[in-house]
Design a protein around this motif. Structure first.
Motif, PDB file in Angstrom:
ATOM      1  N   THR A 145       0.800  -1.230   0.000  1.00  0.00           N
ATOM      2  CA  THR A 145       0.000   0.000   0.000  1.00  0.00           C
ATOM      3  C   THR A 145       0.834   1.282   0.000  1.00  0.00           C
ATOM      4  O   THR A 145       0.272   2.367  -0.003  1.00  0.00           O
ATOM      5  N   ASN A 146       2.168   1.167   0.001  1.00  0.00           N
ATOM      6  CA  ASN A 146       3.001   2.366  -0.127  1.00  0.00           C
ATOM      7  C   ASN A 146       2.795   2.966  -1.517  1.00  0.00           C
ATOM      8  O   ASN A 146       2.345   2.284  -2.439  1.00  0.00           O
ATOM      9  N   THR A 147       3.167   4.246  -1.687  1.00  0.00           N
ATOM     10  CA  THR A 147       3.074   4.902  -2.986  1.00  0.00           C
ATOM     11  C   THR A 147       3.987   4.179  -3.972  1.00  0.00           C
ATOM     12  O   THR A 147       5.173   3.988  -3.681  1.00  0.00           O
ATOM     13  N   PRO A 148       3.463   3.765  -5.152  1.00  0.00           N
ATOM     14  CA  PRO A 148       4.273   3.000  -6.115  1.00  0.00           C
ATOM     15  C   PRO A 148       5.568   3.701  -6.539  1.00  0.00           C
ATOM     16  O   PRO A 148       6.561   3.039  -6.845  1.00  0.00           O
ATOM     17  N   GLU A 149       5.564   5.043  -6.553  1.00  0.00           N
ATOM     18  CA  GLU A 149       6.749   5.784  -7.003  1.00  0.00           C
ATOM     19  C   GLU A 149       7.837   5.918  -5.927  1.00  0.00           C
ATOM     20  O   GLU A 149       8.940   6.365  -6.212  1.00  0.00           O
ATOM     21  N   ASP A 150       7.513   5.560  -4.670  1.00  0.00           N
ATOM     22  CA  ASP A 150       8.503   5.677  -3.594  1.00  0.00           C
ATOM     23  C   ASP A 150       9.728   4.813  -3.891  1.00  0.00           C
ATOM     24  O   ASP A 150       9.599   3.658  -4.296  1.00  0.00           O
ATOM     25  N   THR A 151      10.906   5.391  -3.655  1.00  0.00           N
ATOM     26  CA  THR A 151      12.159   4.661  -3.860  1.00  0.00           C
ATOM     27  C   THR A 151      12.490   3.875  -2.605  1.00  0.00           C
ATOM     28  O   THR A 151      12.510   4.425  -1.502  1.00  0.00           O
ATOM     29  N   ILE A 152      12.751   2.588  -2.777  1.00  0.00           N
ATOM     30  CA  ILE A 152      13.155   1.745  -1.644  1.00  0.00           C
ATOM     31  C   ILE A 152      14.652   1.913  -1.417  1.00  0.00           C
ATOM     32  O   ILE A 152      15.103   2.146  -0.310  1.00  0.00           O
ATOM     33  N   LEU A 153      15.422   1.800  -2.491  1.00  0.00           N
ATOM     34  CA  LEU A 153      16.864   1.959  -2.385  1.00  0.00           C
ATOM     35  C   LEU A 153      17.426   2.405  -3.719  1.00  0.00           C
ATOM     36  O   LEU A 153      16.803   2.244  -4.760  1.00  0.00           O
ATOM     37  N   SER A 154      18.602   2.991  -3.664  1.00  0.00           N
ATOM     38  CA  SER A 154      19.294   3.374  -4.896  1.00  0.00           C
ATOM     39  C   SER A 154      20.799   3.207  -4.691  1.00  0.00           C
ATOM     40  O   SER A 154      21.294   3.223  -3.569  1.00  0.00           O
ATOM     41  N   ILE A 155      21.493   3.018  -5.787  1.00  0.00           N
ATOM     42  CA  ILE A 155      22.958   2.931  -5.763  1.00  0.00           C
ATOM     43  C   ILE A 155      23.451   4.255  -6.334  1.00  0.00           C
ATOM     44  O   ILE A 155      23.240   4.548  -7.513  1.00  0.00           O
ATOM     45  N   THR A 156      24.067   5.067  -5.483  1.00  0.00           N
ATOM     46  CA  THR A 156      24.519   6.396  -5.907  1.00  0.00           C
ATOM     47  C   THR A 156      26.034   6.430  -6.039  1.00  0.00           C
ATOM     48  O   THR A 156      26.739   5.543  -5.548  1.00  0.00           O
ATOM     49  N   THR A 157      26.511   7.480  -6.681  1.00  0.00           N
ATOM     50  CA  THR A 157      27.953   7.661  -6.839  1.00  0.00           C
ATOM     51  C   THR A 157      28.510   8.164  -5.513  1.00  0.00           C
ATOM     52  O   THR A 157      28.067   9.173  -4.997  1.00  0.00           O
ATOM     53  N   SER A 158      29.495   7.439  -4.976  1.00  0.00           N
ATOM     54  CA  SER A 158      30.108   7.870  -3.723  1.00  0.00           C
ATOM     55  C   SER A 158      31.087   9.004  -4.005  1.00  0.00           C
ATOM     56  O   SER A 158      31.500   9.225  -5.150  1.00  0.00           O
ATOM     57  N   ARG A 159      31.487   9.724  -2.969  1.00  0.00           N
ATOM     58  CA  ARG A 159      32.419  10.837  -3.123  1.00  0.00           C
ATOM     59  C   ARG A 159      33.746  10.342  -3.707  1.00  0.00           C
ATOM     60  O   ARG A 159      34.315  10.972  -4.594  1.00  0.00           O
ATOM     61  N   ALA A 160      34.228   9.200  -3.237  1.00  0.00           N
ATOM     62  CA  ALA A 160      35.505   8.644  -3.718  1.00  0.00           C
ATOM     63  C   ALA A 160      35.411   8.271  -5.194  1.00  0.00           C
ATOM     64  O   ALA A 160      36.336   8.544  -5.981  1.00  0.00           O
ATOM     65  N   LEU A 161      34.286   7.675  -5.599  1.00  0.00           N
ATOM     66  CA  LEU A 161      34.096   7.277  -6.996  1.00  0.00           C
ATOM     67  C   LEU A 161      33.984   8.517  -7.880  1.00  0.00           C
ATOM     68  O   LEU A 161      34.572   8.557  -8.970  1.00  0.00           O
ATOM     69  N   ARG A 162      33.258   9.545  -7.419  1.00  0.00           N
ATOM     70  CA  ARG A 162      33.117  10.780  -8.179  1.00  0.00           C
ATOM     71  C   ARG A 162      34.480  11.455  -8.379  1.00  0.00           C
ATOM     72  O   ARG A 162      34.807  11.919  -9.459  1.00  0.00           O
ATOM     73  N   GLN A 163      35.280  11.448  -7.298  1.00  0.00           N
ATOM     74  CA  GLN A 163      36.611  12.065  -7.367  1.00  0.00           C
ATOM     75  C   GLN A 163      37.497  11.295  -8.340  1.00  0.00           C
ATOM     76  O   GLN A 163      38.212  11.891  -9.147  1.00  0.00           O
ATOM     77  N   ALA A 164      37.430   9.975  -8.319  1.00  0.00           N
ATOM     78  CA  ALA A 164      38.232   9.137  -9.236  1.00  0.00           C
ATOM     79  C   ALA A 164      37.827   9.402 -10.685  1.00  0.00           C
ATOM     80  O   ALA A 164      38.680   9.486 -11.582  1.00  0.00           O
ATOM     81  N   GLU A 165      36.503   9.541 -10.915  1.00  0.00           N
ATOM     82  CA  GLU A 165      36.008   9.826 -12.273  1.00  0.00           C
ATOM     83  C   GLU A 165      36.483  11.195 -12.755  1.00  0.00           C
ATOM     84  O   GLU A 165      36.873  11.349 -13.913  1.00  0.00           O
ATOM     85  N   GLN A 166      36.460  12.182 -11.856  1.00  0.00           N
ATOM     86  CA  GLN A 166      36.909  13.533 -12.213  1.00  0.00           C
ATOM     87  C   GLN A 166      38.406  13.549 -12.523  1.00  0.00           C
ATOM     88  O   GLN A 166      38.844  14.190 -13.477  1.00  0.00           O
ATOM     89  N   GLU A 167      39.177  12.804 -11.710  1.00  0.00           N
ATOM     90  CA  GLU A 167      40.631  12.718 -11.944  1.00  0.00           C
ATOM     91  C   GLU A 167      40.919  12.018 -13.266  1.00  0.00           C
ATOM     92  O   GLU A 167      41.808  12.423 -14.010  1.00  0.00           O
ATOM     93  N   ALA A 168      40.142  10.969 -13.567  1.00  0.00           N
ATOM     94  CA  ALA A 168      40.336  10.232 -14.824  1.00  0.00           C
ATOM     95  C   ALA A 168      39.987  11.136 -16.013  1.00  0.00           C
ATOM     96  O   ALA A 168      40.668  11.150 -17.033  1.00  0.00           O
ATOM     97  N   ALA A 169      38.909  11.933 -15.865  1.00  0.00           N
ATOM     98  CA  ALA A 169      38.501  12.840 -16.939  1.00  0.00           C
ATOM     99  C   ALA A 169      39.543  13.950 -17.128  1.00  0.00           C
ATOM    100  O   ALA A 169      39.865  14.329 -18.255  1.00  0.00           O
ATOM    101  N   ALA A 170      40.071  14.478 -16.019  1.00  0.00           N
ATOM    102  CA  ALA A 170      41.087  15.539 -16.098  1.00  0.00           C
ATOM    103  C   ALA A 170      42.371  14.999 -16.697  1.00  0.00           C
ATOM    104  O   ALA A 170      43.034  15.682 -17.492  1.00  0.00           O
ATOM    105  N   GLY A 171      42.709  13.767 -16.366  1.00  0.00           N
ATOM    106  CA  GLY A 171      43.934  13.150 -16.904  1.00  0.00           C
ATOM    107  C   GLY A 171      43.799  12.885 -18.393  1.00  0.00           C
ATOM    108  O   GLY A 171      44.784  12.948 -19.141  1.00  0.00           O
ATOM    109  N   GLY A 172      42.598  12.602 -18.862  1.00  0.00           N
ATOM    110  CA  GLY A 172      42.377  12.328 -20.289  1.00  0.00           C
ATOM    111  C   GLY A 172      42.414  13.573 -21.141  1.00  0.00           C
ATOM    112  O   GLY A 172      42.638  13.511 -22.353  1.00  0.00           O
TER     113      GLY A 172
END
Length: 195
Positions: free
Chosen positions: A166-193
């Motif tokens: 009976t919860n609202t169908p659109e409610d999010t139960i869980l999500s996998i988000t970008t962590s700060r460490a992963l975001r920083q690694a992606e930014q460093e990889a993009a800057a290095g490229g």
């Protein structure tokens, strides 16, 4: 669904003074409703602990003055300072009537997104399910197997035969988000490229 047996004693007087005396004796005032009439009774505070202090939902085989019935814990009141249990409400179950209960969500599996450094964010810990007593579950398992960074599981993604969430169908139960460490690694990889 698991059940636990509790026995209660009928209350002769229903009032604040009587309730205070019961608590002093280690008893908790309680009421059973959902039948033709409400039943006021008391139960041992020790007997209530396995029902209250658990994440699992349980049916209660309640015996009051020799009369057995099946119920669920519907509401409880605690003392604001001592956390002493002050009062408990039980709802009588009828095998032919649907009842709504909140059950815990158990996550199963391993998410490749989390292994890659993503962060699992669980927004809902319980779901409200409506079903006949015999169709109820102790908990609802949600698999995170195969979830990558950016994926999520919503209420509408889960369904079980014989029960309604009976919860609202659109409610999010869980999500996998970008962590700060992963975001920083992606930014460093993009800057290095770019060099």
């Amino acid at each position: 669904m698991k059940s636990i047996a509790i026995s209660g004693s009928p209350r002769e007087n229903v009032g604040k003074r009587d309730a205070k005396e019961l608590r002093y004796q280690g008893q908790v005032p309680a009421v059973l409703y959902g039948g033709a009439t409400q039943t006021h009774f008391s139960v041992s505070a020790a007997d209530l602990k396995p029902v209250i202090y658990t994440p699992v939902v349980q049916f209660i085989d309640l015996t009051i003055a020799g009369v057995a019935s099946q119920a669920i814990l519907k509401d409880m009141q605690f003392h604001p300072l001592t956390d002493e249990i002050l009062h408990v409400d039980f709802l009588l179950l009828d095998e032919n009537k649907e009842v709504t209960i909140e059950v815990p969500i158990l996550l199963t599996g391993t998410s490749p997104g989390v292994k890659m450094g993503g962060k699992l964010v669980q927004k809902l810990r319980k779901l409200r399910i409506k079903a006949l007593p015999k169709a109820h579950l102790d908990s609802i398992e949600v698999s995170i197997e195969g979830l990558e960074v950016g994926n999520s599981v919503r209420v509408r993604d889960i369904s079980f035969e014989g029960l309604t969430i009976t919860n609202t169908p659109e409610d999010t139960i869980l999500s996998i988000t970008t962590s700060r460490a992963l975001r920083q690694a992606e930014q460093e990889a993009a800057a290095g490229g770019k060099k």
